[in-house]
Write a protein that holds these residues in place. Structure first.
Motif, PDB file in Angstrom:
ATOM      1  N   ALA A  53       4.209  -1.437   1.504  1.00 55.77           N
ATOM      2  CA  ALA A  53       4.303  -2.223   0.267  1.00 55.77           C
ATOM      3  C   ALA A  53       5.699  -2.811   0.083  1.00 55.77           C
ATOM      4  O   ALA A  53       5.850  -3.862  -0.552  1.00 55.77           O
ATOM      5  CB  ALA A  53       3.930  -1.357  -0.931  1.00 55.77           C
ATOM      6  N   ALA A  54       6.726  -2.166   0.622  1.00 52.97           N
ATOM      7  CA  ALA A  54       8.102  -2.615   0.416  1.00 52.97           C
ATOM      8  C   ALA A  54       8.432  -3.885   1.189  1.00 52.97           C
ATOM      9  O   ALA A  54       9.404  -4.578   0.858  1.00 52.97           O
ATOM     10  CB  ALA A  54       9.075  -1.505   0.798  1.00 52.97           C
ATOM     11  N   LEU A  55       7.653  -4.230   2.194  1.00 51.73           N
ATOM     12  CA  LEU A  55       7.907  -5.449   2.957  1.00 51.73           C
ATOM     13  C   LEU A  55       7.769  -6.671   2.057  1.00 51.73           C
ATOM     14  O   LEU A  55       7.038  -6.654   1.070  1.00 51.73           O
ATOM     15  CB  LEU A  55       6.907  -5.572   4.108  1.00 51.73           C
ATOM     16  CG  LEU A  55       7.170  -4.690   5.329  1.00 51.73           C
ATOM     17  CD1 LEU A  55       6.055  -4.853   6.333  1.00 51.73           C
ATOM     18  CD2 LEU A  55       8.496  -5.023   5.970  1.00 51.73           C
ATOM     19  N   HIS A  56       8.443  -7.724   2.404  1.00 48.24           N
ATOM     20  CA  HIS A  56       8.359  -9.008   1.706  1.00 48.24           C
ATOM     21  C   HIS A  56       8.861  -8.925   0.262  1.00 48.24           C
ATOM     22  O   HIS A  56       8.224  -9.412  -0.658  1.00 48.24           O
ATOM     23  CB  HIS A  56       6.936  -9.565   1.735  1.00 48.24           C
ATOM     24  CG  HIS A  56       6.368  -9.686   3.110  1.00 48.24           C
ATOM     25  ND1 HIS A  56       6.900 -10.535   4.055  1.00 48.24           N
ATOM     26  CD2 HIS A  56       5.331  -9.061   3.708  1.00 48.24           C
ATOM     27  CE1 HIS A  56       6.211 -10.424   5.169  1.00 48.24           C
ATOM     28  NE2 HIS A  56       5.264  -9.535   4.992  1.00 48.24           N
ATOM     29  N   GLY A  57       9.965  -8.263   0.066  1.00 48.80           N
ATOM     30  CA  GLY A  57      10.591  -8.271  -1.257  1.00 48.80           C
ATOM     31  C   GLY A  57      10.124  -7.183  -2.200  1.00 48.80           C
ATOM     32  O   GLY A  57      10.262  -7.327  -3.409  1.00 48.80           O
ATOM     33  N   GLY A  58       9.568  -6.132  -1.699  1.00 46.15           N
ATOM     34  CA  GLY A  58       9.149  -5.032  -2.561  1.00 46.15           C
ATOM     35  C   GLY A  58       7.681  -5.119  -2.935  1.00 46.15           C
ATOM     36  O   GLY A  58       7.030  -6.140  -2.739  1.00 46.15           O
ATOM     37  N   PRO A  59       7.169  -4.031  -3.471  1.00 42.49           N
ATOM     38  CA  PRO A  59       5.738  -3.986  -3.779  1.00 42.49           C
ATOM     39  C   PRO A  59       5.365  -4.876  -4.966  1.00 42.49           C
ATOM     40  O   PRO A  59       6.150  -5.056  -5.894  1.00 42.49           O
ATOM     41  CB  PRO A  59       5.489  -2.514  -4.108  1.00 42.49           C
ATOM     42  CG  PRO A  59       6.808  -1.975  -4.516  1.00 42.49           C
ATOM     43  CD  PRO A  59       7.843  -2.775  -3.777  1.00 42.49           C
ATOM     44  N   THR A  60       4.158  -5.418  -4.902  1.00 40.83           N
ATOM     45  CA  THR A  60       3.626  -6.179  -6.031  1.00 40.83           C
ATOM     46  C   THR A  60       3.040  -5.188  -7.035  1.00 40.83           C
ATOM     47  O   THR A  60       2.904  -3.993  -6.743  1.00 40.83           O
ATOM     48  CB  THR A  60       2.516  -7.142  -5.566  1.00 40.83           C
ATOM     49  OG1 THR A  60       1.419  -6.372  -5.061  1.00 40.83           O
ATOM     50  CG2 THR A  60       3.026  -8.106  -4.512  1.00 40.83           C
ATOM     51  N   ASP A  61       2.677  -5.687  -8.201  1.00 41.16           N
ATOM     52  CA  ASP A  61       2.057  -4.819  -9.202  1.00 41.16           C
ATOM     53  C   ASP A  61       0.749  -4.241  -8.672  1.00 41.16           C
ATOM     54  O   ASP A  61       0.433  -3.083  -8.916  1.00 41.16           O
ATOM     55  CB  ASP A  61       1.792  -5.596 -10.492  1.00 41.16           C
ATOM     56  CG  ASP A  61       3.077  -5.962 -11.220  1.00 41.16           C
ATOM     57  OD1 ASP A  61       4.108  -5.305 -10.974  1.00 41.16           O
ATOM     58  OD2 ASP A  61       3.036  -6.906 -12.042  1.00 41.16           O
ATOM     59  N   GLY A  62      -0.002  -5.063  -7.948  1.00 49.92           N
ATOM     60  CA  GLY A  62      -1.266  -4.595  -7.382  1.00 49.92           C
ATOM     61  C   GLY A  62      -1.057  -3.487  -6.361  1.00 49.92           C
ATOM     62  O   GLY A  62      -1.816  -2.515  -6.315  1.00 49.92           O
ATOM     63  N   GLN A  63      -0.021  -3.630  -5.529  1.00 53.75           N
ATOM     64  CA  GLN A  63       0.270  -2.594  -4.545  1.00 53.75           C
ATOM     65  C   GLN A  63       0.720  -1.308  -5.223  1.00 53.75           C
ATOM     66  O   GLN A  63       0.285  -0.222  -4.841  1.00 53.75           O
ATOM     67  CB  GLN A  63       1.341  -3.088  -3.561  1.00 53.75           C
ATOM     68  CG  GLN A  63       0.820  -4.131  -2.600  1.00 53.75           C
ATOM     69  CD  GLN A  63       1.912  -4.716  -1.728  1.00 53.75           C
ATOM     70  OE1 GLN A  63       3.025  -4.985  -2.214  1.00 53.75           O
ATOM     71  NE2 GLN A  63       1.606  -4.928  -0.465  1.00 53.75           N
ATOM     72  N   ASP A  64       1.591  -1.423  -6.234  1.00 57.88           N
ATOM     73  CA  ASP A  64       2.014  -0.237  -6.981  1.00 57.88           C
ATOM     74  C   ASP A  64       0.818   0.461  -7.624  1.00 57.88           C
ATOM     75  O   ASP A  64       0.699   1.687  -7.586  1.00 57.88           O
ATOM     76  CB  ASP A  64       3.026  -0.605  -8.066  1.00 57.88           C
ATOM     77  CG  ASP A  64       4.444  -0.644  -7.545  1.00 57.88           C
ATOM     78  OD1 ASP A  64       4.720  -0.018  -6.509  1.00 57.88           O
ATOM     79  OD2 ASP A  64       5.281  -1.317  -8.195  1.00 57.88           O
ATOM     80  N   SER A  65      -0.053  -0.336  -8.198  1.00 62.37           N
ATOM     81  CA  SER A  65      -1.242   0.212  -8.853  1.00 62.37           C
ATOM     82  C   SER A  65      -2.150   0.919  -7.854  1.00 62.37           C
ATOM     83  O   SER A  65      -2.661   2.011  -8.120  1.00 62.37           O
ATOM     84  CB  SER A  65      -1.995  -0.916  -9.553  1.00 62.37           C
ATOM     85  OG  SER A  65      -3.219  -0.461 -10.059  1.00 62.37           O
ATOM     86  N   LEU A  66      -2.345   0.308  -6.689  1.00 60.48           N
ATOM     87  CA  LEU A  66      -3.200   0.904  -5.657  1.00 60.48           C
ATOM     88  C   LEU A  66      -2.611   2.212  -5.132  1.00 60.48           C
ATOM     89  O   LEU A  66      -3.327   3.206  -4.976  1.00 60.48           O
ATOM     90  CB  LEU A  66      -3.402  -0.086  -4.510  1.00 60.48           C
ATOM     91  CG  LEU A  66      -4.299   0.370  -3.372  1.00 60.48           C
ATOM     92  CD1 LEU A  66      -5.716   0.606  -3.876  1.00 60.48           C
ATOM     93  CD2 LEU A  66      -4.312  -0.657  -2.264  1.00 60.48           C
ATOM     94  N   ILE A  67      -1.320   2.232  -4.884  1.00 65.26           N
ATOM     95  CA  ILE A  67      -0.668   3.462  -4.411  1.00 65.26           C
ATOM     96  C   ILE A  67      -0.745   4.542  -5.484  1.00 65.26           C
ATOM     97  O   ILE A  67      -1.017   5.707  -5.189  1.00 65.26           O
ATOM     98  CB  ILE A  67       0.792   3.180  -3.986  1.00 65.26           C
ATOM     99  CG1 ILE A  67       0.807   2.288  -2.733  1.00 65.26           C
ATOM    100  CG2 ILE A  67       1.537   4.482  -3.720  1.00 65.26           C
ATOM    101  CD1 ILE A  67       2.180   1.763  -2.351  1.00 65.26           C
ATOM    102  N   GLY A  68      -0.527   4.163  -6.741  1.00 60.73           N
ATOM    103  CA  GLY A  68      -0.645   5.134  -7.836  1.00 60.73           C
ATOM    104  C   GLY A  68      -2.054   5.704  -7.938  1.00 60.73           C
ATOM    105  O   GLY A  68      -2.231   6.908  -8.150  1.00 60.73           O
ATOM    106  N   GLU A  69      -3.051   4.837  -7.806  1.00 62.77           N
ATOM    107  CA  GLU A  69      -4.441   5.301  -7.847  1.00 62.77           C
ATOM    108  C   GLU A  69      -4.731   6.236  -6.673  1.00 62.77           C
ATOM    109  O   GLU A  69      -5.396   7.255  -6.827  1.00 62.77           O
ATOM    110  CB  GLU A  69      -5.398   4.100  -7.820  1.00 62.77           C
ATOM    111  CG  GLU A  69      -6.842   4.462  -7.961  1.00 62.77           C
ATOM    112  CD  GLU A  69      -7.201   5.069  -9.302  1.00 62.77           C
ATOM    113  OE1 GLU A  69      -8.169   5.849  -9.345  1.00 62.77           O
ATOM    114  OE2 GLU A  69      -6.522   4.794 -10.298  1.00 62.77           O
ATOM    115  N   ALA A  70      -4.206   5.903  -5.496  1.00 60.24           N
ATOM    116  CA  ALA A  70      -4.395   6.768  -4.324  1.00 60.24           C
ATOM    117  C   ALA A  70      -3.713   8.118  -4.548  1.00 60.24           C
ATOM    118  O   ALA A  70      -4.268   9.164  -4.183  1.00 60.24           O
ATOM    119  CB  ALA A  70      -3.835   6.090  -3.075  1.00 60.24           C
ATOM    120  N   GLU A  71      -2.538   8.116  -5.164  1.00 60.97           N
ATOM    121  CA  GLU A  71      -1.837   9.382  -5.435  1.00 60.97           C
ATOM    122  C   GLU A  71      -2.603  10.246  -6.426  1.00 60.97           C
ATOM    123  O   GLU A  71      -2.537  11.467  -6.372  1.00 60.97           O
ATOM    124  CB  GLU A  71      -0.425   9.106  -5.949  1.00 60.97           C
ATOM    125  CG  GLU A  71       0.507   8.614  -4.872  1.00 60.97           C
ATOM    126  CD  GLU A  71       1.881   8.246  -5.391  1.00 60.97           C
ATOM    127  OE1 GLU A  71       1.990   7.796  -6.565  1.00 60.97           O
ATOM    128  OE2 GLU A  71       2.842   8.389  -4.626  1.00 60.97           O
TER     129      GLU A  71
END
Length: 179
Positions: free
Chosen positions: A154-172
């Motif tokens: 998620a950190a590639l290309h300038g950091g995670p987007t809101d969608g990526q943060d949300s998806l990782i949070g949901e996975a956690e």
């Protein structure tokens, strides 16, 4: 009163003649079957949609190893920004080689996980299917390594987007089970 009886009798006689010789039986039969035919089509359409959704879930459900599930999760995160870029694919390959210890079959496993993610009906369903694959097999420390890989993708290309943060949070929230 006799006039009323004559009118009712005439109407009844007309309906009987129409039913027998005027095509009334075919008309009634056609009208009754049209409603049931529409219901049958709707039922078949609903069953077909359920079957197709279940078939699309099969790819994730049949991943052979938890490592493949981890690769699928990395693709989910990468695809949250759009189609996975070359840099994201290179990072996923690197994670597969270093963290997941894949050998010569990296490309085959990459294609398998990528197909499974694309076939999944939604991110939520994909997480549910991957939960069933990963929960019984990974320890708490392995889950932490997995989430580290997801954050690096998620950190590639300038950091995670809101969608990526949300998806990782949901996975956690959904994936780990305390051991």
């Amino acid at each position: 009163m006799p006039v009323l009886a004559a009118i009712v009798g005439a109407i009844t006689t007309g309906v009987i003649y129409w039913m027998i010789w005027g095509g009334g039986m075919e008309y009634v039969s056609q009208r009754l079957s049209a409603g049931s035919e529409q219901k049958r089509r709707e039922l078949l359409s609903g069953r077909r949609a359920e079957s197709e959704a279940e078939a699309r879930r099969t790819a994730l459900k049949t991943l052979p190893e938890s490592r493949d599930g981890a690769v699928a999760l990395m693709f989910l995160v990468a695809n949250e920004r759009g189609e996975a870029t070359t840099e994201q694919l290179d990072l996923i390959r690197s994670e597969m080689r270093v963290m997941l210890e894949y050998g010569a079959d990296i490309e085959e496993r990459l294609v398998l996980a990528r197909h499974a993610v694309k076939a999944s009906p939604s991110k939520t369903i994909a997480l549910m299917d991957l939960r069933d694959l990963l929960r019984p097999r990974l320890t708490r420390a392995e889950f932490e390594e997995l989430f580290g890989m997801l954050r690096r993708v998620a950190a590639l290309h300038g950091g995670p987007t809101d969608g990526q943060d949300s998806l990782i949070g949901e996975a956690e929230r959904q994936l780990p089970r305390l051991r």
